[in-house]
Write a protein that holds these residues in place. Structure first.
Motif, PDB file in Angstrom:
ATOM      1  N   PRO A  68       0.824  -1.210   0.000  1.00 41.44           N
ATOM      2  CA  PRO A  68       0.000   0.000   0.000  1.00 41.44           C
ATOM      3  C   PRO A  68       0.862   1.265   0.000  1.00 41.44           C
ATOM      4  O   PRO A  68       1.922   1.309   0.601  1.00 41.44           O
ATOM      5  CB  PRO A  68      -0.803  -0.113   1.292  1.00 41.44           C
ATOM      6  N   GLU A  69       0.346   2.290  -0.656  1.00 47.68           N
ATOM      7  CA  GLU A  69       1.040   3.570  -0.718  1.00 47.68           C
ATOM      8  C   GLU A  69       0.274   4.514   0.194  1.00 47.68           C
ATOM      9  O   GLU A  69      -0.862   4.878  -0.103  1.00 47.68           O
ATOM     10  CB  GLU A  69       1.020   4.044  -2.165  1.00 47.68           C
ATOM     11  N   LEU A  70       0.917   4.900   1.298  1.00 46.13           N
ATOM     12  CA  LEU A  70       0.183   5.679   2.297  1.00 46.13           C
ATOM     13  C   LEU A  70       0.637   7.121   2.301  1.00 46.13           C
ATOM     14  O   LEU A  70       1.807   7.423   2.121  1.00 46.13           O
ATOM     15  CB  LEU A  70       0.428   5.080   3.696  1.00 46.13           C
ATOM     16  N   GLU A  71      -0.308   7.997   2.551  1.00 44.30           N
ATOM     17  CA  GLU A  71       0.061   9.392   2.772  1.00 44.30           C
ATOM     18  C   GLU A  71       0.767   9.499   4.117  1.00 44.30           C
ATOM     19  O   GLU A  71       0.518   8.718   5.028  1.00 44.30           O
ATOM     20  CB  GLU A  71      -1.192  10.261   2.779  1.00 44.30           C
ATOM     21  N   ILE A  72       1.614  10.509   4.219  1.00 44.57           N
ATOM     22  CA  ILE A  72       2.430  10.623   5.424  1.00 44.57           C
ATOM     23  C   ILE A  72       1.561  10.689   6.679  1.00 44.57           C
ATOM     24  O   ILE A  72       1.798   9.988   7.659  1.00 44.57           O
ATOM     25  CB  ILE A  72       3.316  11.879   5.326  1.00 44.57           C
ATOM     26  N   ARG A  73       0.537  11.506   6.612  1.00 41.72           N
ATOM     27  CA  ARG A  73      -0.300  11.654   7.814  1.00 41.72           C
ATOM     28  C   ARG A  73      -0.966  10.341   8.179  1.00 41.72           C
ATOM     29  O   ARG A  73      -1.103  10.000   9.359  1.00 41.72           O
ATOM     30  CB  ARG A  73      -1.357  12.733   7.576  1.00 41.72           C
ATOM     31  N   ALA A  75       0.219   7.408   7.498  1.00 44.09           N
ATOM     32  CA  ALA A  75       1.243   6.511   8.042  1.00 44.09           C
ATOM     33  C   ALA A  75       1.537   6.854   9.488  1.00 44.09           C
ATOM     34  O   ALA A  75       1.692   5.971  10.337  1.00 44.09           O
ATOM     35  CB  ALA A  75       2.497   6.600   7.192  1.00 44.09           C
ATOM     36  N   GLN A  76       1.622   8.148   9.770  1.00 48.54           N
ATOM     37  CA  GLN A  76       1.864   8.552  11.161  1.00 48.54           C
ATOM     38  C   GLN A  76       0.746   8.051  12.061  1.00 48.54           C
ATOM     39  O   GLN A  76       0.988   7.539  13.160  1.00 48.54           O
ATOM     40  CB  GLN A  76       1.955  10.082  11.256  1.00 48.54           C
TER      41      GLN A  76
ATOM     42  N   TYR B 505       8.348  14.579   9.036  1.00 49.12           N
ATOM     43  CA  TYR B 505       7.456  15.243   8.102  1.00 49.12           C
ATOM     44  C   TYR B 505       6.348  15.969   8.835  1.00 49.12           C
ATOM     45  O   TYR B 505       5.993  15.627   9.951  1.00 49.12           O
ATOM     46  CB  TYR B 505       6.807  14.233   7.176  1.00 49.12           C
ATOM     47  N   SER B 506       5.791  16.935   8.156  1.00 49.74           N
ATOM     48  CA  SER B 506       4.632  17.576   8.765  1.00 49.74           C
ATOM     49  C   SER B 506       3.683  18.020   7.664  1.00 49.74           C
ATOM     50  O   SER B 506       4.081  18.728   6.760  1.00 49.74           O
ATOM     51  CB  SER B 506       5.066  18.776   9.605  1.00 49.74           C
ATOM     52  N   ASN B 508       2.347  16.866   4.982  1.00 42.89           N
ATOM     53  CA  ASN B 508       2.883  16.717   3.650  1.00 42.89           C
ATOM     54  C   ASN B 508       1.952  15.826   2.845  1.00 42.89           C
ATOM     55  O   ASN B 508       1.370  14.911   3.392  1.00 42.89           O
ATOM     56  CB  ASN B 508       4.253  16.036   3.780  1.00 42.89           C
ATOM     57  N   ASP B 510       3.111  14.047   0.581  1.00 46.69           N
ATOM     58  CA  ASP B 510       3.947  12.981   0.040  1.00 46.69           C
ATOM     59  C   ASP B 510       3.440  11.631   0.529  1.00 46.69           C
ATOM     60  O   ASP B 510       2.745  11.541   1.545  1.00 46.69           O
ATOM     61  CB  ASP B 510       5.393  13.160   0.532  1.00 46.69           C
ATOM     62  N   THR B 511       3.841  10.617  -0.212  1.00 42.24           N
ATOM     63  CA  THR B 511       3.394   9.292   0.203  1.00 42.24           C
ATOM     64  C   THR B 511       4.589   8.407   0.442  1.00 42.24           C
ATOM     65  O   THR B 511       5.667   8.618  -0.098  1.00 42.24           O
ATOM     66  CB  THR B 511       2.530   8.648  -0.891  1.00 42.24           C
ATOM     67  N   VAL B 512       4.370   7.422   1.253  1.00 42.60           N
ATOM     68  CA  VAL B 512       5.399   6.422   1.463  1.00 42.60           C
ATOM     69  C   VAL B 512       4.835   5.089   1.021  1.00 42.60           C
ATOM     70  O   VAL B 512       3.686   4.742   1.324  1.00 42.60           O
ATOM     71  CB  VAL B 512       5.825   6.403   2.944  1.00 42.60           C
TER      72      VAL B 512
END
Lengths: 84, 874
Positions: A68-73, A75-76, B505-506, B508, B510-512
């Motif tokens: 899965p490709e997660l947005e940073i938020r 993932a956090q 990060y904050s 953002n 972007d994706t992981v």
């Protein structure tokens, strides 16, 4: 090793469950119930179709090729909520 | 058994004694298991034997309708709705009794009606007269009363008094000179809306020489014939001279104004008024008594009304049916279709009918051998009825072929659920249908006429199953109003090093991307359904689309193979081994070989490839098309793949001429060489014909089955292995019938060849197109999920996005209302209907084309059931 065992356990559990519904229960329905044949057909078809459906989803996730490709938020949030 | 195939039917001849005929036919109507045939198709409806009785019944119906109309006029009288059916045949003499009773009732009601009208007319006249008297007193008092007292004179309607002239002279604008000095008066009542025109016409015709005064009557008066309430006003016209008087009277007639004699003397008027008021009071009392009498009569009639309707309808239908019989001196005879298992029941009913009629001669049922295709009778209960209806909507199954209904009970809701796949929506659907089922007795008794609601109600069990299966597939798709549930814990973990970098990060966008190597290693898959992490992933569709497409193909191939297996069951039942060899086996090899191989590849790829060798994982669609083009695969699924694929392809290709040529060739050879055909035929010729009834049926059955192999292709019908003329029966040993059947029918090789070619092309091309057609399972479930998600993110999220309580608490309820309404309207109703339609299409076309012929006609027995259920319906 643990993963393979867990996988196998889950699989055998579901297979036995649907086998009971689809094969065992139809056999023990008493003869004199009015719509016996219909109930047997329904149980068999239900178990076959539901089991197939579950099995396909299960097998598909067995060896995933992509992740899965997660947005940073997101993932956090996952790290905080699901992993601690 | 009667579940998987329709009931076995037989054609019987029924002989009834004339006296017992009525009762026996009535009993047949009660049990509703016999379909009568019209023995007099050329006879005019007016020349049949029982025409008079039917006419009498229709007269009675007319009277009943009249009574019903009268009852309905009185709104407070209730016609009881649910009349329990006594399941009794009305006796023949009841018709006479009922006729007399109804006639008496009708006459009484008509009399009451006319009396009432008359009374009301009188009442109206008196009321108007009273009003005239009241109002005109005002007019007269305006004039000088002293002059009137002096001028009291005659018996006609003239008013004297030059003073009147003087007083009113200016107002009327000139008086014609000459003539007498008497002023004529005409008083009456006219409808308010005609007053203006009336005034104008008066003015013009009398050249302004008349004087009109008018006053409105405040309370509306009821017109006796129509019952409308009218607004009227009182008028009074003063004129001079006889001619003017006549003109005025004619004009009044023209405007349908009612004239009343109006005495000019106050004292006379007062006396008249008193008299009129007394008469009005009396009349009111009489009217009230008439009305209450009428109400009583109607109430007693209303209680019996539904029962009478049912009786009359039953009697009428019995006579209609009797008209179908062939009538002779002592007995009546008819041919009828009867389900074989119900023969004892029918015989018992006939005996009851004969004994009720007091006749001593029993009725006779004897079988008639026939080659006709019997009607299709599928016995259903309230659960299976809905499913049988949707099957029959496409085509009624041919006699004794496999009935798809028992399988449709589960496969239809299942395929619907694959397309609908949302827990929450499924729950709502199941609850709605559950409510309908729980309240079904009440709803049936209410006899609603709302067609759309009754359609939903008729499919309540279907909708319930659809909802339940949708809950299941919703749990597996992990979709609850577009949200996923994390019950067992997601199997995807964000590895530690990535988690550490995340803190930096904050906000953002972007994706992981999680690599299965790090995030999924050594894990078991999510035990029940889709992993909840996919719902929050950006590339969810990449993963899901590939899965859903594969799932659709797997389910589609399974469904179609099931259909082909059902065709095998048909072939074995109708004893057509040629079809098994020439059609079933190549079909299975083609479908199972080519598309079964695709399914195999899908499942194999799931096992054989993971993140370690994902780079070399071949794309299945490309592999599949390469297989057909006989090119070597770039990436192999397994070693030896190329050879295996070539073999499968060759087998598949070989199946095509197999399907195309084997059957026509065998038929042609059989036609040329009957002696060298199956040994069955030789045996048949030896056995000869048996005259007995049941054997006769078997003989026809065997005859047709034998001819079925050779004969059915002579039929001009689009499908070649149709069980068109088979009276299929349980396989009996050593049938009769014969090879001579072949000689009687033509053998058109061209026709057979063309039909077989059509069938082959249809099947082979159909395999590919139908498999692709099953992809709608993917398409609709994607659409549903996306709609659901859009609705949530664009509607509901707004309501949940406020940080503080205050604006949030005001905004959330209306937003929720909007979201709920849109969910119901778009996702439940629209998507539900859409998925229903597509699941239906998948059954009708993709599934049933593999085995179903659907060329039968429905069994329509003579039954009172419909009549009883709708007693007050026309």
């Amino acid at each position: 090793m643990g993963a393979a065992f867990a996988t196998f356990c889950i699989w055998i559990l579901m297979t036995v469950f649907w086998a009971l519904i689809g094969v065992a229960v139809p056999l023990i329905i008493p003869e004199k119930i009015e719509n016996r044949r219909l109930i047997q057909t329904m149980l068999l078809l239900t178990s076959v179709s539901c089991y197939t459906f579950w099995l396909c989803i299960f097998l598909m996730q067995l060896n995933p090729l992509i992740g899965p490709e997660l947005e940073i938020r997101t993932a956090q949030a996952i790290v905080e909520e699901w992993q601690s | 058994m009667a579940l998987f195939r329709c009931e076995e039917m037989a054609l019987y001849q029924l002989f009834l004694q004339s006296e017992a005929a009525y009762n026996c036919v009535g009993e047949m109507g009660e049990i509703g298991l016999v379909q009568f045939r019209d023995m007099n198709p050329d006879v005019n409806a007016f020349q049949r034997k029982f025409v008079n009785e039917v006419r009498r019944c229709e007269e009675m119906e007319r009277k009943l309708r009249f009574i019903e109309k009268e009852v309905k006029k009185e709104a407070h009288i209730n016609i009881p709705n649910n009349v329990p059916d006594l399941k009794q045949v009305p006796a023949a003499r009841e018709m006479n009794e009922l006729d007399n009773q109804l006639e008496k009732l009708e006459n009484e009601l008509r009399e009451l009606l006319s009396n009432q009208e008359q009374l009301q007319k009188n009442f109206l006249e008196l009321t108007e007269l009273k009003q005239v008297l009241l109002r005109t007193s005002i007019f007269f008092q305006e004039a000088d009363s002293t002059r009137f007292a002096a001028a009291a004179r005659d018996d006609r309607e003239h008013e004297e008094g030059e003073a009147l002239l003087d007083v009113e002279g200016g107002a009327s604008g000139g008086v014609a000179g000459g003539g007498t000095n008497k002023l004529g008066v005409v008083a009456g009542v006219i409808k308010r809306e005609l007053l203006g025109a009336f005034e104008r016409v008066l003015w013009r015709v009398c050249r302004g020489n008349v004087f009109l005064k008018h006053a409105d009557i405040e309370e509306p008066l009821t017109d006796p014939t129509t019952g409308d309430s009218l607004l009227k006003c009182v008028f009074i016209v003063f004129f001079q001279g006889e001619q003017l008087g006549n003109r005025v009277k004619k004009i009044c007639e023209g405007f349908r104004a009612t004239l009343y004699p109006c005495p000019e003397q106050t004292a006379e008027r007062r006396e008249m008024l008193k008299g009129v008021e007394a008469r009005i009071a009396d009349l009111q009392v009489v009217l009230d008594q008439t009305l209450s009498h009428r109400t009583r009569v109607l109430e007693s009639a209303a209680a019996n009304l539904p029962l009478w309707f049912v009786k009359v309808r039953k009697i009428k239908s019995i006579y209609h049916t009797l008209n179908l019989f062939q009538v002779s001196q002592k007995y009546l005879q008819v041919q009828c279709w009867i389900p074989i298992t119900d023969i004892p029941k029918i015989q018992a009913a006939l005996d009851k009918g004969t004994s009720d009629a007091g006749s001593s001669v029993p009725s006779v049922l004897s079988q008639v051998p026939t080659k006709e295709q019997p009607p299709t009778f599928n016995r259903t209960n309230k659960f299976t009825e809905g499913f049988q209806t949707i099957i029959d909507a496409y085509g009624v199954s041919s006699y004794r072929e496999m009935n798809p209904m028992p399988f449709t009970v589960i496969t239809f809701p299942f395929l619907f659920a694959v397309m609908f796949g949302d827990c929450g929506h499924g729950l709502i659907m199941a609850l709605f249908a559950g409510l309908l089922i729980w309240k079904e007795k009440d709803i049936i008794a209410a006899k609603s006429k709302n067609e759309i609601f009754m359609m939903f109600f008729g499919g309540r069990y279907l909708i319930f199953l659809m909802g339940v299966f949708s809950i299941y597939t919703g749990i597996l798709y992990n979709d609850l109003f577009s949200k996923s549930m994390n019950i067992f814990g997601s199997q995807w973990a964000i590895p530690q090093d990535v988690a550490k970098t995340l803190a930096g990060y904050s906000d953002n966008t972007d994706t992981v991307e999680l690599d299965p190597k790090d995030s999924f290693k050594d894990k078991a898959p999510y035990p029940f359904g889709l992993d909840p992490i996919w719902q929050v992933a950006d590339n969810k569709l990449d993963f899901l689309n590939s899965f859903k497409m594969k799932l659709s193909v797997i389910l589609g191939v399974m469904h179609m193979l099931f259909g082909v297996v059902l065709s095998l069951l048909n072939h074995t039942y109708f004893r057509k081994p040629l079809n098994v060899i020439a059609e079933f086996i190549p079909q299975v090899l083609f479908l199972g070989g080519l598309f079964g191989y695709l399914v195999f590849m899908i499942i194999y790829k799931w096992f054989a490839f993971d993140y370690t060798n994902s780079a070399s994982a071949p794309q299945l669609l490309i592999t599949f098309t390469d297989m057909f083009m006989l090119s070597a695969p770039d990436d192999e699924l397994y070693s030896g793949q190329y050879t295996v694929q070539v073999i499968i392809l060759l087998v598949g290709v070989a199946c095509v001429p197999w399907m195309l040529f084997v059957k026509p060739t065998v038929l042609y050879m059989r036609h040329r060489n009957p002696a060298a055909g199956l040994t069955f035929k030789n045996l048949n010729n030896l056995a000869g014909d048996d005259g007995e009834g049941t054997e006769g049926l078997i003989s026809n059955d065997e005859l047709d089955r034998e001819n079925g192999i050779g004969g059915d292709d002579h039929v001009i019908s689009p499908d070649t292995h149709g069980a068109h003329s088979s009276n299929g029966n349980a396989p009996g040993a050593g049938g009769h019938g014969g090879g001579h059947g072949d000689d009687d029918e033509e053998f058109d090789f061209g026709q057979i060849m063309i039909l077989q070619a059509i069938h082959t092309i249809e099947f082979c091309l159909g395999c590919i197109s139908h498999t692709a057609s099953y992809l709608r399972l993917w398409a609709l479930s994607l659409a549903h999920a996306e709609l659901s998600e859009v609705l949530w993110s664009m509607v509901m999220s707004i309501g949940l996005s406020y940080d503080s309580v205050f604006p949030g608490i005001l905004i959330l309820p209306p937003i929720f209302a909007a979201w709920a309404v849109l969910t119901l309207a778009i996702l439940l109703l629209m998507e539900g209907l859409s998925a229903f339609l597509h699941a239906l299409r998948l059954h009708w076309v993709e599934f049933q084309s593999k085995f179903y012929h659907g060329e039968g006609h429905l069994f329509t027995p003579f039954s009172f059931k419909h009549i009883v259920e709708n007693p007050l319906e026309d």
